[in-house]
Scaffold this motif. Structure first.
Motif, short mmCIF file in Angstrom:
data_model
loop_
_atom_site.label_atom_id
_atom_site.label_comp_id
_atom_site.label_asym_id
_atom_site.label_seq_id
_atom_site.Cartn_x
_atom_site.Cartn_y
_atom_site.Cartn_z
N VAL A 90 22.59 -41.21 38.04
CA VAL A 90 21.82 -40.05 37.61
C VAL A 90 21.22 -40.32 36.23
N LYS A 91 20.00 -39.84 36.06
CA LYS A 91 19.39 -39.86 34.73
C LYS A 91 19.25 -38.41 34.28
N MET A 92 19.80 -38.12 33.11
CA MET A 92 19.78 -36.75 32.61
C MET A 92 18.83 -36.68 31.41
N THR A 93 17.90 -35.72 31.45
CA THR A 93 16.99 -35.56 30.31
C THR A 93 17.18 -34.15 29.76
N MET A 94 17.39 -34.07 28.44
CA MET A 94 17.66 -32.78 27.82
C MET A 94 16.52 -32.40 26.88
N TYR A 95 16.08 -31.16 26.98
CA TYR A 95 15.00 -30.66 26.13
C TYR A 95 15.54 -29.55 25.24
N ASN A 96 15.22 -29.61 23.97
CA ASN A 96 15.61 -28.57 23.02
C ASN A 96 14.46 -28.46 22.01
N PRO A 97 13.92 -27.25 21.85
CA PRO A 97 12.74 -27.13 20.97
C PRO A 97 13.04 -27.53 19.52
N ASP A 98 14.32 -27.59 19.14
CA ASP A 98 14.65 -27.99 17.77
C ASP A 98 14.68 -29.51 17.60
N TRP A 99 14.62 -30.25 18.68
CA TRP A 99 14.65 -31.71 18.57
C TRP A 99 13.24 -32.26 18.53
N SER A 100 13.11 -33.42 17.93
CA SER A 100 11.77 -33.98 17.84
C SER A 100 11.31 -34.52 19.20
N GLY A 101 12.23 -34.71 20.11
CA GLY A 101 11.83 -35.14 21.45
C GLY A 101 12.99 -34.98 22.40
N PRO A 102 12.76 -35.20 23.71
CA PRO A 102 13.86 -35.07 24.65
C PRO A 102 14.89 -36.19 24.48
N ARG A 103 16.10 -35.96 24.94
CA ARG A 103 17.16 -36.98 24.91
C ARG A 103 17.50 -37.38 26.33
N GLU A 104 17.80 -38.64 26.50
CA GLU A 104 18.12 -39.11 27.85
C GLU A 104 19.51 -39.69 27.91
N LEU A 105 20.18 -39.44 29.00
CA LEU A 105 21.48 -40.06 29.27
C LEU A 105 21.40 -40.65 30.67
N GLU A 106 21.97 -41.84 30.81
CA GLU A 106 22.08 -42.39 32.17
C GLU A 106 23.55 -42.56 32.49
N MET A 107 23.90 -42.33 33.74
CA MET A 107 25.32 -42.39 34.11
C MET A 107 25.47 -42.69 35.58
N PHE A 108 26.68 -43.08 35.95
CA PHE A 108 27.02 -43.13 37.38
C PHE A 108 28.29 -42.33 37.60
N ALA A 109 28.47 -41.86 38.84
CA ALA A 109 29.61 -41.00 39.12
C ALA A 109 30.19 -41.31 40.49
N ASN A 141 7.61 -21.78 12.24
CA ASN A 141 6.69 -22.90 12.43
C ASN A 141 7.51 -24.19 12.45
N LYS A 142 8.27 -24.37 13.54
CA LYS A 142 9.13 -25.55 13.63
C LYS A 142 8.27 -26.80 13.75
N PRO A 143 8.58 -27.81 12.93
CA PRO A 143 7.76 -29.02 12.95
C PRO A 143 7.87 -29.78 14.27
N THR A 144 8.91 -29.47 15.06
CA THR A 144 9.09 -30.21 16.31
C THR A 144 8.19 -29.69 17.43
N LEU A 145 7.49 -28.58 17.17
CA LEU A 145 6.67 -27.97 18.21
C LEU A 145 5.26 -27.75 17.68
N PRO A 146 4.27 -27.70 18.58
CA PRO A 146 2.92 -27.33 18.12
C PRO A 146 2.94 -25.93 17.51
#
Lengths: 262, 611
Positions: free
Chosen positions: A52-71, B279-284
């Protein structure tokens, strides 16, 4: 009901299979119980392996984070094992579940830790799933009353059942209500919404990108959206699945959890 | 008047014993009052100082919102301008930047919950008694008292980044000693699980159950690296010289960080109105996910001095018959305070099915009040949203928005949870640059004073200070009664005198004044002597505190374990002397009134005939 729960729910799969075999369906109309049981059976095998590849989105992060795993999972004795393979920061982190117990291994500290109850509500590796989602023993087949509340046409043919799941009295469940949308072409889940007892929607999972995997037609993309934290989203991409394989019982051991050879 | 004074003075000297007794009573009252104040104030201040200097400090600087939501997601960069300002701020004796978070700590099969704080060792040791435990000379103990504090190993040093010092109770629970290794598991900056090993360099017994059982200190840099939070801290704890310095320090701190430009856009709308948007810098900048948590924003705004009103709003574009309508979700009761265009008729709007439309739109679509309005839009994920609302009224064109709908409805339908996309603030009476710095500083930082830092403690002291006030009130009532009875007796003994005075033409009001004057003289003299009497035990306790260890070893330990000092000093201030004098003197005069009235109503014929 999170993704891990689906993988790791208790012996419900057996019950589901037995039900499906014992009461072959005649005619078009299915009962709500059958729809849920068939959907549940699709997503699980007696044993399974998946990547599985897990992608996490959080508006406070500068970009998404990815995790790869097997189960690995065996449903019968409720054992499962997860190893994170990417990225480097998390590589080697492992989780072992046997029955009601959950252990975690952190390579940086070279220690196995049993996850205490107070951490169950915490997020699993920063995702929108909680440790509790991994652990939860409730089954959507066994612990809920099912009712079909709507039947609609699907764009690609077939029908979509909208099923309402209400917890049975005294069932060990977290949700006050679950709504699932199931496509009768292979009983593929399309959407699932989880509600609090107050009736407020907490999160929503969207299933998409149906593919032939491990001999079954499965949704390969599972997308979990938080309704309380706008913009928080966790995407699961199933890249490989094998069902009903032989799993060496040595996999579900503390020794293997600490092992560096994998 | 002089004659009355003379009569009153002579009256006092005519019955030396009686006057002396009355004065003794007054003297006692004044002495007890003064000592009561000196003791309770001293105990309170001593307790407070002890408690705050253990670890929290008198005040703390955080990123705004941290006090309500104490997670590392609300950490702040350690601004060098702030530390520079703290270095030379008058009244500040020490400060310590810290990065704190909850953690699980494991050794062998033992597991415990703890708080770990990354600190700068030099700063921390000047700030908290927890760190000072390793340096017993740094903590002054009153002569003749002792403490149960102790330590083993040594304090943190910057040269050993992987070392940790932990509380003695925690060490006992984990069955570890100096030199052993501990594994920590916690959530890092991304909420992911992370683990690390630290070596125990020291174990402290600060005597505080709370900190001994849960506190661990490591080097700030080591914890920042581990959590992936380089340069970040969650709090700066500050020690001031005197409680009275706090307001000035608070003001200076906000001043020092006012320039800090955080993730907010602040625009002036004129007439003291301001529009604030995240105005979070991580978002438009125009992303629908530029949101702020309502509850935390509310708390930030409450710290802005002079803020009169504010209204939280959700901004979105909806469509009506194909035309785009800029829409705001609002709470009518709040919005009307900051929006001049808000129609008076719509002040009492409640419920979840109303909409106010720009009058030009309503006309064009031929909508009347009460009509159903269909608005469409999309949530942040792009999924369509349909709103069916009743037209409740119209607003004049050219305002903030062309349609207003209930805030909760928009939050719910757009999946925004308890978040808003903007807030309109009314902050009258400040110049533009002042207002900008007031708003900017409070949106980015919070300066939290001890009352809020230790709100639990404040609640217990509140109850204990209520009970102390109650005891004080009972004390004053008793003293008052004794005064009244003594004076009453002295009046009753002299009915004949008042009868004769009346017979020779003294008016009742004059008798009343004479008795009041007598009491006033006795009161002044008695209070003055009483203060001296009260000074004796107060001064004694200033130099020789009550020592709980002298009472029993057990009592001393119990005090220290509950974050209280094992000794109580008295404290004297000029204010207290003044307060005690005033209270006592007023008490004397007030309690004289009923006996004086009685004397002034002496019935001439009756009193004289009986003889």
């Amino acid at each position: 009901m999170g993704f891990m729960k689906k993988f790791w729910a208790g012996g419900s799969c057996l019950i589901a299979l037995t039900l499906a075999l014992a009461f072959p369906v005649f005619g078009q109309m299915l009962t709500a119980d059958e729809v849920v049981a068939k959907m549940d059976a699709l997503l699980r095998g007696e044993t399974s392996y998946m990547k599985v590849k897990m992608t996490m989105y959080n508006p406070d992060w500068s970009g998404p984070r990815e995790l790869e795993m097997f189960a690995y999972e065996t449903v019968k004795d409720s054992r499962s094992f997860i190893r994170i393979t990417e990225p480097a920061r998390e590589r080697g982190t492992g989780f072992l579940k046997i029955g009601y117990n959950l252990w975690m291994y952190m390579p940086a500290a070279e220690k196995v830790m049993k996850i205490p109850p107070s951490m169950m509500r915490d997020s699993w590796m920063g995702s929108d799933f909680s440790n509790d989602d991994l652990m939860h023993e409730s089954s959507i087949v066994r612990d809920y009353e099912h009712k079909i509340i709507n039947l609609a046409d699907h764009q690609q043919g077939g029908k979509v059942y909208q099923v309402e799941l209400l917890p049975k009295p005294n069932a060990p469940v977290v949700w006050g209500k679950i709504l699932v949308w199931v496509w009768d072409q292979g009983f593929i889940p399309l959407k699932e919404q989880n509600f609090e007892e107050s009736g407020k929607m907490v999160d929503e999972m969207i299933f998409s990108e149906v593919r032939e995997m491990g001999g079954r037609k499965l949704p390969s993309k599972w997308e979990m959206r938080s309704m309380t934290k706008p913009g928080h989203k966790t995407e699961l991409l199933i890249t490989e699945v094998k069902f009903d394989i032989d799993i060496n019982s040595g996999i579900f051991t503390e020794k293997n959890l600490k092992s560096k050879n994998w | 008047m002089l004659a009355f004074l003379k009569i009153a003075w002579r009256d006092l000297w005519r019955h030396k014993l009686r006057s002396g007794l009355t004065m003794c009573v007054i003297m006692f009252g004044a002495g007890i009052t003064l000592f009561y104040y000196a003791f309770t104030t001293g105990a309170f201040l001593g307790e407070l100082e002890y408690l705050l200097k253990i670890f929290p400090g008198y005040l703390q600087v955080h990123r705004a919102g941290y006090q309500m939501d104490q997670t590392i997601a609300r950490a702040m960069p350690l601004d060098p301008r702030l530390t520079a300002a703290l270095d030379r701020m008058p009244g500040v004796t020490a400060y310590s930047p810290r990065l704190c978070t909850g953690t699980f700590v494991q050794s062998g099969g033992y597991l415990a919950n703890a708080t770990i704080c990354g600190v700068l060792p030099d700063h921390e040791v000047k700030t908290s008694r927890v760190a000072q435990t390793f340096f017993p000379d740094m903590i002054k103990l009153p002569r003749g008292t002792k403490t149960n504090r102790g330590y083993s190993g040594k304090y943190l040093s910057a040269s050993e980044p992987k070392s940790v010092v932990i509380g003695e109770v925690l060490a006992r629970n984990l069955q570890v000693k100096v030199g052993d290794e501990l594994s920590l598991t916690t959530q890092d900056a991304y909420g992911s699980m992370a683990a690390i090993n630290f070596k125990i360099s020291g174990i402290f017994h600060s005597c505080s159950d709370k900190y001994d059982s849960s506190m661990m200190l490591v080097n700030l840099g080591a914890l920042q690296d581990f959590l992936g939070m380089s340069g970040q801290v969650t709090q700066i704890a500050i020690i001031v010289k005197d409680l009275n310095d706090i307001p000035a320090v608070e003001k200076a701190l906000y001043g020092a960080i006012a320039e800090g430009r955080g993730p907010w856009t602040v625009d002036s709308l004129g007439r003291g109105l301001w529009m604030v948007r995240p105005n979070k810098p991580t978002l438009p900048e125009d992303s629908p996910l530029q949101l702020a948590n309502q509850e935390i924003l509310d708390k930030m705004l409450s710290r802005i001095p002079g803020l009169k009103d504010f209204s939280m709003e959700v901004r979105t574009d909806l469509a009506l018959n194909g035309a785009t309508v800029a829409t705001l979700g609002v709470d009518p009761a709040r919005e009307m305070t900051v929006n001049d265009a808000w129609p008076k008729a719509a002040s009492g709007l409640t419920g979840a099915d109303w909409v106010l439309l720009d009058s030009s739109i309503a006309e064009k679509s031929r909508l009347k009040t009460g009509d159903l309005v269909m608005l469409t839009g999309a949530n942040y994920a792009g999924e369509p949203v349909k709103l069916e609302l009743k037209l409740a009224g119209v607003v004049a064109p050219g305002g903030k928005a062309r349609a207003y709908v209930p805030l909760a409805v928009l939050q719910d339908r757009l999946w925004l949870g308890e978040n808003v996309s903007q807030v309109t603030i009314k902050l009258p009476g400040s110049s533009e640059s002042e207002a900008r710095s007031l708003i900017g500083s409070r949106l980015n930082y919070e300066v939290v004073l001890w009352r809020e830092l230790r709100s639990n403690y404040m609640n217990t002291t509140k109850t204990s200070s209520y009970s102390m006030s109650f005891i004080g009130a009972i004390l004053f009532v008793i003293i008052g009664f004794v005064f009244m009875l003594t004076i009453l007796m002295s009046v009753l003994e002299r009915v004949r005198q008042f009868g004769i005075m009346k017979a020779i033409g003294t008016r009742p009001s004059e008798i009343f004044v004479i008795i009041l004057l007598e009491s006033a003289m006795l009161g002044l003299l008695g209070t003055a002597l009483g203060l001296m009497l009260g000074l004796i035990p107060s001064l004694y306790l200033i130099y020789n505190p009550i020592n709980f260890y002298a009472i029993s070893e057990e009592a001393g330990r119990m005090m220290e374990a509950q974050d209280m000092p094992s000794f109580i000093y008295a404290k004297l201030t000029a204010r207290m002397l003044l307060k005690a004098t005033l209270i006592n003197f007023c008490l004397v005069l007030v309690t004289t009134i009923p006996p004086a009235l009685r004397a002034s109503r002496t019935k001439l014929a009756q009193t004289l005939r009986l003889q």
